[in-house]
Design an enzyme around this catalytic site. Structure first.
Site, mmCIF file in Angstrom:
data_model
loop_
_atom_site.group_PDB
_atom_site.id
_atom_site.type_symbol
_atom_site.label_atom_id
_atom_site.label_comp_id
_atom_site.label_asym_id
_atom_site.label_seq_id
_atom_site.Cartn_x
_atom_site.Cartn_y
_atom_site.Cartn_z
ATOM 1 N N ASP A 1 1.257 10.254 3.794
ATOM 2 C CA ASP A 1 1.986 11.158 4.679
ATOM 3 C C ASP A 1 0.993 12.015 5.474
ATOM 4 O OD1 ASP A 1 4.112 12.363 5.823
ATOM 5 O OD2 ASP A 1 4.629 13.622 4.106
ATOM 6 N N LYS B 1 10.815 3.387 2.815
ATOM 7 C CA LYS B 1 10.825 4.848 2.674
ATOM 8 C C LYS B 1 11.449 5.243 1.341
ATOM 9 C CE LYS B 1 9.331 6.785 6.519
ATOM 10 N NZ LYS B 1 10.099 7.426 7.416
ATOM 11 N N CYS C 1 12.999 48.748 -0.192
ATOM 12 C CA CYS C 1 12.010 47.885 -0.837
ATOM 13 C C CYS C 1 12.250 47.880 -2.349
ATOM 14 C CB CYS C 1 10.605 48.400 -0.535
ATOM 15 S SG CYS C 1 9.333 47.540 -1.452
ATOM 16 N N CYS D 1 9.211 49.916 -4.051
ATOM 17 C CA CYS D 1 8.912 51.341 -3.855
ATOM 18 C C CYS D 1 10.093 52.113 -3.259
ATOM 19 C CB CYS D 1 7.673 51.509 -2.976
ATOM 20 S SG CYS D 1 7.955 50.982 -1.280
ATOM 21 N N LYS E 1 2.235 4.560 1.494
ATOM 22 C CA LYS E 1 2.340 5.078 2.857
ATOM 23 C C LYS E 1 1.926 6.543 2.789
ATOM 24 C CE LYS E 1 5.491 5.082 6.763
ATOM 25 N NZ LYS E 1 5.343 6.449 7.191
ATOM 26 N N CYS F 1 2.931 50.987 -0.940
ATOM 27 C CA CYS F 1 3.853 50.187 -1.755
ATOM 28 C C CYS F 1 3.057 49.363 -2.782
ATOM 29 C CB CYS F 1 4.670 49.248 -0.858
ATOM 30 S SG CYS F 1 5.653 48.065 -1.812
ATOM 31 N N CYS G 1 8.681 46.186 4.405
ATOM 32 C CA CYS G 1 8.514 47.493 3.790
ATOM 33 C C CYS G 1 7.392 48.189 4.557
ATOM 34 C CB CYS G 1 8.121 47.337 2.329
ATOM 35 S SG CYS G 1 7.606 48.898 1.615
ATOM 36 N N GLU H 1 0.858 -1.194 0.000
ATOM 37 C CA GLU H 1 0.000 0.000 0.000
ATOM 38 C C GLU H 1 0.882 1.227 0.000
ATOM 39 O OE1 GLU H 1 -2.022 -0.112 3.728
ATOM 40 O OE2 GLU H 1 -3.042 -1.974 3.227
ATOM 41 N N LYS I 1 2.719 -5.447 3.773
ATOM 42 C CA LYS I 1 2.097 -6.176 4.879
ATOM 43 C C LYS I 1 1.828 -7.617 4.470
ATOM 44 C CE LYS I 1 -0.358 -1.981 6.105
ATOM 45 N NZ LYS I 1 -1.638 -1.281 6.236
ATOM 46 N N GLU J 1 -5.189 6.988 8.120
ATOM 47 C CA GLU J 1 -4.379 8.195 8.088
ATOM 48 C C GLU J 1 -5.219 9.386 7.668
ATOM 49 O OE1 GLU J 1 -1.503 7.146 9.013
ATOM 50 O OE2 GLU J 1 -0.048 8.728 8.567
ATOM 51 N N TYR K 1 -6.728 1.828 6.559
ATOM 52 C CA TYR K 1 -5.982 0.667 6.072
ATOM 53 C C TYR K 1 -5.928 -0.468 7.085
ATOM 54 C CZ TYR K 1 -2.637 3.703 8.482
ATOM 55 O OH TYR K 1 -2.049 4.542 9.377
HETATM 56 S S1 IVH Z 1 -0.026 0.236 8.824
HETATM 57 C C1 IVH Z 1 0.140 -1.937 12.708
HETATM 58 N N1 IVH Z 1 -0.417 1.376 6.475
HETATM 59 O O1 IVH Z 1 2.882 5.265 8.900
HETATM 60 C C2 IVH Z 1 -0.009 -1.261 11.402
HETATM 61 N N2 IVH Z 1 0.534 2.693 8.198
HETATM 62 O O2 IVH Z 1 5.583 5.103 9.980
HETATM 63 C C3 IVH Z 1 0.221 0.162 11.517
HETATM 64 N N3 IVH Z 1 0.933 5.027 7.591
HETATM 65 O O3 IVH Z 1 1.904 4.889 12.262
HETATM 66 C C4 IVH Z 1 0.268 1.000 10.364
HETATM 67 N N4 IVH Z 1 0.172 4.882 5.524
HETATM 68 O O4 IVH Z 1 0.465 6.412 10.716
HETATM 69 C C5 IVH Z 1 0.039 1.541 7.736
HETATM 70 N N5 IVH Z 1 -0.882 2.252 4.382
HETATM 71 C C6 IVH Z 1 -0.427 2.420 5.620
HETATM 72 C C7 IVH Z 1 0.061 3.659 6.080
HETATM 73 C C8 IVH Z 1 0.538 3.756 7.390
HETATM 74 C C9 IVH Z 1 0.680 5.691 6.449
HETATM 75 C C10 IVH Z 1 1.532 5.638 8.791
HETATM 76 C C11 IVH Z 1 0.885 5.231 10.095
HETATM 77 C C12 IVH Z 1 2.009 4.617 10.894
HETATM 78 C C13 IVH Z 1 3.207 5.237 10.278
HETATM 79 C C14 IVH Z 1 4.489 4.475 10.538
#
Ligand code: IVH
Length: 681
Positions: free
Chosen positions: A122, A320, A417, A420, A120, A440, A435, A118, A296, A177, A229
């Site tokens: 932000d 990451k 400035c 102006c 991740k 201006c 300024c 999946e 996962k 999230e 998720y």
């Molecule tokens: S699974 C036990 N899936 O990333 C499972 N986390 O760096 C827990 N996050 O604390 C998380 N996208 O806040 C999971 N598709 C995703 C995610 C995700 C973002 C965040 C989540 C977690 C953090 C860890």
């Protein structure tokens, strides 16, 4: 299926349509109608519900933002701790993870494990609790053991359904999230930059900051999104238990919950690694930020066997993406004049590809930062996308700095400035140069763009090039001048046909009616964001009320601090601003509050009355019930006395019910209470 009377049918149809469009916009990022059409549907529903308050349901889309800002958040325990994830930074670490998993499961030789990969997201994690299909509670991760109850803010996120599509019986908890889409983040930071306020480093901080506000109306306006998720394991669920994570995600979608649709089932770690490779680039085209991939184990029975360490599950790994950096030549350092006069340096770069876009400019924050990093025009520099959005100059590559006669000279901040030529002054926050000239042209241009902006007076068509022309020709020197423009004058401008001129005039005319909060925000009073403008307009009703308010009166509002209050008072006490406000009033700009997005301006039907709440309500939390009473002018107290006007009784009431009955105080069950808080006189 019972037949519904026409009103109920119409309500159900409208609600389903709104929910559908919420999903298209906030979950699938694929709207089928315009914002105006969406607002129309919502208004239609609000009007119909006002005629039939007894038919309002807790999961109606009109019930997202109710009442006024909350006082604070309660801390609550997570029934199952919210774990974090272990990180992998390259493919070898992913292969090592797969080996650990296969060893943990005692798999033979090269027998593969199936994964779900999946994106991740932000953002910040959230736990949502539904009971009998209705959203009951939203809790932040906190320290993983205990989080904050942010239900009122969660309800204001349109991607999250207040009611599930399927009436799933009993309690469920889903995790995911909350995030801020790139477009909202960019808009938010651009206006903060202009206001001379600190910008958020990345969308995650911005989303977290938004969830901490006490004002759900603000959360709604920021247009946060959410993706779920994780379905927390339930003992004896009444539905057939999914065997794998992929199945669980399908179940969440079937229930109407927001799931990022980009997940993929992978037969082995090789496929998961492919997924990571593909998304390292493709992610830049997404409307929201991702900082990696989460891999996962799919089969839930395998997850159970693998278990967890103190911090992480052993069945998942976050991959990451590498930080996006590039080197390029810094051609010039220029300075920008913001709406509040803040003069800030920025780098003009030789165009370079970075995180999927061509970058030609990067922020340099302020003169001190430039001096500290010793960044000079002519240097090769390392640029990075902060949170993948706004590029910044990290440092000069000193080894590549030309020497001798070509050696670049240190940057010198201008003392006047650039627009102006007025000498710059240092603001209270020593690092910012400003300024001070109110005339201006650069400040005027920025100020007008802010005034016309979508979140202020929303004058469509009044963009940068037009504003420049209007200011350069001297036709407009402040916001009030906009209302003196005519079609004839406009058609005299470059690239302005008769049709565009007429459209713009219509836009300007209709902006008069936006309401005082928008005017106050649009005028760009320092430190006054949308939230504060809304609170001030709501509390004082409009300009006359605000003019009469003292700093103390303003500070008495929850969410308005001393800095904002003093800034507003200072603005109002300046005769030039008063003249501007007078002129805006004269041309017919509405100076009274409207509350288009909240249902806060309710009739004060419970004014002067005190209530006690006892027991558990099914459709709202106690805090929500309290706020609903307060929104009507009533008060909630802790104990019943002869003076109490009413007791709201939920399930398992305490001794307060007996006391109310003994004293002859009226009691309201939940249905009666809903009528009480919905009905107007
Ligand atoms: S699974 C036990 N899936 O990333 C499972 N986390 O760096 C827990 N996050 O604390 C998380 N996208 O806040 C999971 N598709 C995703 C995610 C995700 C973002 C965040 C989540 C977690 C953090 C860890």
């Amino acid at each position: 299926m019972p037949t519904l009377d026409p009103t109920r049918r119409e309500l159900a149809t409208l609600r389903a349509a709104i929910r559908h469009h919420e999903e298209q916009y906030y979950v699938l990022h694929d709207p089928e109608i315009s914002d105006t059409e969406f607002d129309q549907l919502l208004r239609q529903l609000t009007a119909l519900e006002a005629e039939h308050p007894e038919l309002v349901t807790p999961d109606s889309p009109t019930q997202r933002v109710a009442g006024r800002p909350v006082d604070g958040f309660e801390t609550v325990d997570h029934q199952v701790p919210m774990l974090s994830l272990d990180n992998a930074y390259d493919e070898a670490e992913l292969t090592a993870f797969d080996e650990r998993v296969r060893k943990g499961l005692a798999l033979a030789g090269d027998e593969p494990v199936a994964y779900v990969a999946e994106l991740k997201i932000d953002g910040l994690s959230i736990a949502l609790h539904y009971r009998d299909g209705l959203l009951r509670r939203g809790v932040t991760r906190g320290d993983g053991v205990r989080g904050e109850d942010v239900t009122s803010n969660v309800r204001a996120i349109r991607g999250i359904p207040l009611g599930l599509r399927v009436a799933v019986p009993g309690d469920i908890e889903v995790r995911g999230e909350i995030f801020l889409p790139r477009s909202s983040f960019d808009k938010m930071n651009a206006s903060r930059l202009e206001a001379g306020e600190p910008t958020f480093a990345n969308p995650r901080n911005a989303a977290a900051g938004t969830m901490r506000t006490l004002d759900p109306a603000l959360v709604e306006r920021r247009q946060l999104g959410a993706y779920l998720y994780h379905l927390v394991e339930q003992t004896d669920p009444p539905w057939s238990r999914p065997q794998g994570h992929a199945e669980a995600l399908d179940l969440l979608v079937a229930w109407g919950l927001p799931v990022d649709r980009h997940w993929q089932r992978c037969r082995d770690i090789g496929e998961a690694i492919e997924y990571c490779r593909a998304w390292a680039d493709a992610r830049h085209a997404l409307p929201y930020g991702t900082d990696g991939v989460v891999i996962k184990v799919d089969r839930l029975s395998e997850r159970e066997r693998l278990g967890q360490t103190a911090k992480f599950p052993r069945w998942a790994m976050a991959f990451k993406f590498p930080a996006e950096q590039a080197t390029t030549r810094l051609l010039r350092i220029e300075v920008n004049v913001g709406r509040t006069g803040a003069v800030t340096p920025y780098a003009v770069l030789e165009p370079v590809q970075l995180a999927g876009t061509t970058v030609q400019m990067a922020t340099l924050h302020n003169a001190e930062d430039v001096a500290r990093k010793d960044v000079r025009a002519g240097d090769y520099v390392l640029v990075e996308k902060g949170g993948d959005i706004i590029p910044k100059v990290v440092k000069p590559i000193l080894g590549r700095r030309p020497t001798g006669d070509d050696e670049p000279r240190p940057f010198v901040m201008p003392t006047a400035c650039p627009a102006c030529e007025t000498p710059l002054e240092r603001g209270e926050e020593a690092v910012v140069w400003r300024c001070p000239n109110n005339q201006c042209p650069a400040k005027i241009r920025r100020g007008l763009l802010h005034f016309a902006g979508r979140r202020a007076m929303n004058i469509e068509g009044l963009g940068e090039s037009l504003v420049n022309q209007l200011v350069d020709t001297g036709l407009v020197t402040d916001a009030a001048d906009l209302y003196g423009l005519t079609t004839e004058v406009l058609t005299g401008l470059e690239r302005m046909g008769a049709k565009s001129a007429t459209n713009l005039m219509t836009e300007i005319e209709s902006s008069k009616d936006r309401g005082f909060a928008q005017v106050l925000f649009g005028l760009g009073v320092r430190h006054v964001g949308e939230g504060a403008a809304d609170l001030l307009a709501g509390r004082f009703g409009g300009l006359p009320g605000l003019l009469a308010a003292s700093v103390d009166d303003m500070e008495a509002i929850d969410g308005v601090g001393p800095v904002v209050a003093q800034s507003v008072r200072g603005f109002l006490d300046d005769p030039r601003n008063r003249r501007l406000l007078d002129r805006l009033t004269e041309v017919g700009v509405r100076m009274t509050a409207t509350r288009p997005h909240t249902v806060d301006a309710r009739e004060q039907t419970l004014s002067g009355q005190t209530f006690v709440i006892t027991g558990t309500l099914a459709t709202m939390s106690r805090e929500e019930a309290k706020r609903a009473i307060e929104a009507r002018g009533g008060k909630v107290v802790g104990s019943v006395s002869g003076k109490t006007h009413g007791v709201v009784v939920g399930a398992d009431p305490g001794s307060k019910l007996a006391k109310a009955e003994a004293l002859g105080v009226p009691t309201f069950d939940e249905a009666a209470f809903r009528q009480l808080i919905m009905a107007d006189r």
